[in-house]
Design an enzyme around this catalytic site. Sequence first.
Site, short mmCIF file in Angstrom:
data_model
loop_
_atom_site.label_atom_id
_atom_site.label_comp_id
_atom_site.label_asym_id
_atom_site.label_seq_id
_atom_site.Cartn_x
_atom_site.Cartn_y
_atom_site.Cartn_z
N LYS A 208 0.86 -1.19 0.00
CA LYS A 208 0.00 0.00 0.00
C LYS A 208 0.89 1.24 0.00
CE LYS A 208 -4.35 0.98 2.42
NZ LYS A 208 -5.02 0.78 3.70
O1 G3P Z 1 -7.70 1.60 5.39
C1 G3P Z 1 -8.05 2.92 5.23
C2 G3P Z 1 -9.40 3.30 5.71
O2 G3P Z 1 -10.38 2.41 5.47
C3 G3P Z 1 -9.51 4.29 6.78
O3 G3P Z 1 -10.79 4.46 7.31
O4 G3P Z 1 -12.36 5.25 9.03
O5 G3P Z 1 -9.92 5.77 9.26
O6 G3P Z 1 -11.30 6.91 7.54
P1 G3P Z 1 -11.11 5.67 8.35
#
Ligand code: G3P
Length: 217
Positions: A83
């Site tokens: 990633k």
């Molecule tokens: O993996 C990245 C992602 O899904 C982050 O989610 O909830 O931290 O914006 P969030």
Amino acid sequence: MKFFVDTAEIDQIKELNDLGMVDGVTTNPSLIAKSGRDILEVTKEICDMVSGPVSAEVVALEADDMLAEGRKLAKIADNIAVKVPLTWAGLKTCKTLSDEGTMVNVTLCFSANQALLAAKAGATFISPFIGRLDDLNLDGLELIEDIRTIYDNYGFETNILAASIRSANHMSDCAKIGADVATAPPNVIKAMANHVLTDKGLAAFMADAKKAGISIL
Ligand code: G3P
């Protein structure tokens, strides 16, 4: 639509994986930090458990360092997707790793133009962040729609991996739009089973079964 689970918590991945709900896993530095585990160890454990792609994120900012980190992460297992962030250095790293045959997930995507660049750089996955756009009163789902249109217009093979999913509705909305994958925390995947009418209907069935003395075993 494939389901990836967005966590580095082994027990939670196992529970969903045993039910056939896990087509892959995504992690990021925040999720690794939250797990309290060493990134290489926990990622290896996840790769051994799940047969689909497991995203592990670099932490360097310069292309050369990102590439070195990406190559090290790729050695963990065949199902690693490295990633990288959607920066110019990340795109360079994406191109090199993709040319070497490594799956790459380009993350922190917030615009259709960024998604277009990631596809040109050979990304296996592009991760548009729905929830973080919604947090700013912008439209995360509209971004998924725009990327779907652009990729379909030109036959790009990069998979749209909807990320930053905050609700069960986001999951069905992404499926309707045609996202290839959605990655969500375990609690969101579990919440997809909930419906107030299911609870109400079940309570009525149980009451009637009790009244009638229905016994099966
Ligand atoms: O993996 C990245 C992602 O899904 C982050 O989610 O909830 O931290 O914006 P969030």
